[in-house]
Design an enzyme around this catalytic site. Structure first.
Site, PDB file in Angstrom:
ATOM      1  N   LYS A 104      -6.361   6.068  -4.262  1.00 37.65           N
ATOM      2  CA  LYS A 104      -7.200   5.959  -3.154  1.00 37.65           C
ATOM      3  C   LYS A 104      -8.743   6.269  -3.711  1.00 37.65           C
ATOM      4  O   LYS A 104      -9.675   5.411  -3.358  1.00 37.65           O
ATOM      5  CB  LYS A 104      -6.889   6.928  -2.096  1.00 37.65           C
ATOM      6  CG  LYS A 104      -5.667   6.661  -1.261  1.00 37.65           C
ATOM      7  CD  LYS A 104      -5.156   7.620  -0.555  1.00 37.65           C
ATOM      8  CE  LYS A 104      -3.764   7.146   0.132  1.00 37.65           C
ATOM      9  NZ  LYS A 104      -3.105   8.276   0.811  1.00 37.65           N
ATOM     10  N   GLN A 147      -3.672  14.400   2.887  1.00 33.33           N
ATOM     11  CA  GLN A 147      -2.389  13.606   2.167  1.00 33.33           C
ATOM     12  C   GLN A 147      -1.086  14.394   2.693  1.00 33.33           C
ATOM     13  O   GLN A 147      -0.951  15.584   2.336  1.00 33.33           O
ATOM     14  CB  GLN A 147      -2.350  13.822   0.574  1.00 33.33           C
ATOM     15  CG  GLN A 147      -1.290  13.077   0.006  1.00 33.33           C
ATOM     16  CD  GLN A 147      -1.597  11.326   0.222  1.00 33.33           C
ATOM     17  OE1 GLN A 147      -2.566  10.696   0.374  1.00 33.33           O
ATOM     18  NE2 GLN A 147      -0.441  10.709   0.384  1.00 33.33           N
ATOM     19  N   ASP A 168      -6.799   7.700   8.955  1.00 34.22           N
ATOM     20  CA  ASP A 168      -5.368   7.191   9.159  1.00 34.22           C
ATOM     21  C   ASP A 168      -4.871   6.989  10.647  1.00 34.22           C
ATOM     22  O   ASP A 168      -3.650   6.418  10.629  1.00 34.22           O
ATOM     23  CB  ASP A 168      -4.627   8.506   8.591  1.00 34.22           C
ATOM     24  CG  ASP A 168      -4.132   8.211   6.994  1.00 34.22           C
ATOM     25  OD1 ASP A 168      -4.015   7.092   6.791  1.00 34.22           O
ATOM     26  OD2 ASP A 168      -3.860   9.273   6.479  1.00 34.22           O
TER      27      ASP A 168
END
Ligand code: NAD
Length: 284
Positions: free
Chosen positions: A49, A93, A116
């Site tokens: 990422k 994460q 997200d």
């Protein structure tokens, strides 16, 4: 033989547009990724990422916290990033270490920075047929693939196998919001094959190699494979028995090179979209 749905090509086009747009921005979009602990797979994902963000001119910041981080310390870090005017997007994460409640952490993220789309405000917006600030990365990547290949969603019977909060559930709702007739299947579903063989659009998001075989697919169906599994030789493969199913499907995603590249692509696009949204709100 089916037409290939190539996420690699589609994501490349999206990246080209994104980097052109970012190039001319004086202030660049920024993404903060928090990683707690030293799970090797998570580290690989975070590095990917970071690398992609750098390539596009997105500022990226990785916050590494030790395995024994307390829930309070993580919540405080998120609070700090929520308040930081130079951070547009926050990603925590997953999975998190056992001592931390994932739900509490997700709820702490400012929904306007929830890249997200995990925060209940954003998921609730989707569930009620409204727009979240941004859509979840993998489902959005799949919808973009369908749109890119001009695959009609409205009125089609979409069968989604898998009901996770990351893929199956939001994807089913997003397809419903686009006027598909949606069936969700999961580990307790009876007669899976009977249901999947009615699908115009069949999406498998399970994580079981060869779960979807040729006899489970309707002639001419569109087949989207989200699964990420390994063969005995260690090669990446999906949930779908690709070589058999591609003889029956009209469109199919390969693994690798199908849905996978779209997920990180959506993450970058979401960061850019959140940046634009926040700039607009600031200049009001
Ligand atoms: P998950 O484990 O959270 O959910 C799996 C779902 O599959 C569950 O809802 C479960 O009920 C269902 N399931 C399990 N066995 C089943 C069976 N025999 N029949 C029908 N349904 C069954 O997984 P997830 O996070 O949603 O991920 C699913 C797969 O997609 C994994 O392989 C994951 O690695 C992959 N994935 C890929 C991407 C990508 O970018 N390509 C992104 C996210 C997840």
């Amino acid at each position: 033989m089916a037409n290939l749905i190539e996420g690699k090509i589609v994501s490349k086009k999206i990246y080209e547009n994104l980097s052109d747009e970012i190039l001319f921005l004086e202030k660049k979009p920024s993404l903060a990724v928090i990683i707690v602990g030293d799970d090797p797979a998570s580290k690989i994902y975070v590095n990917l990422k970071k690398k992609k963000a750098q390539e596009l001119g997105i500022k990226s910041m990785v916050v590494e916290m030790p395995q024994d981080t307390s829930e309070q310390a993580l919540l405080e870090k998120i609070d700090e990033l929520n308040k930081a005017p130079d951070i547009n997007a926050i990603l925590v994460q997953l999975p998190l270490p056992k001592q931390i409640h994932t739900r509490k952490v997700i709820e702490k993220i400012n929904p306007l920075k929830d890249v997200d789309c995990f925060h209940p405000y954003n998921t609730g917006q989707i569930a009620s047929g409204n727009k979240p600030y941004v859509y979840p990365c993998t489902p959005m990547g799949i919808v973009r693939l369908l749109e890119y290949y001009d695959i009609k969603i409205e009125g089609k019977h979409a069968v989604v196998i898998g009901r996770s909060n990351i893929v199956g559930r939001p994807l089913a709702q997003m397809l419903l919001n686009r006027d598909a007739t949606v069936t969700i299947c999961h580990s307790r579903t009876h007669n899976l094959a009977e249901i999947t063989s009615q699908a115009d659009i069949l999406i498998s998001a399970v994580g079981k190699r060869n779960l979807v075989t040729k006899d489970m697919v309707k002639q001419g169906a569109v087949v989207i494979d989200v699964g990420m599994n390994r063969t005995e030789e260690g090669k990446l493969c999906g949930d779908v028995d690709f070589w058999q199913v591609e003889q029956k499907a009209s469109f199919i995603t390969p693994v690798p090179g199908g849905v996978g590249p779209m997920t990180i692509c959506s993450l970058m696009k979401n960061t850019f979209d959140l940046y634009n949204l926040q700039e607009k709100l600031q200049n009001k």
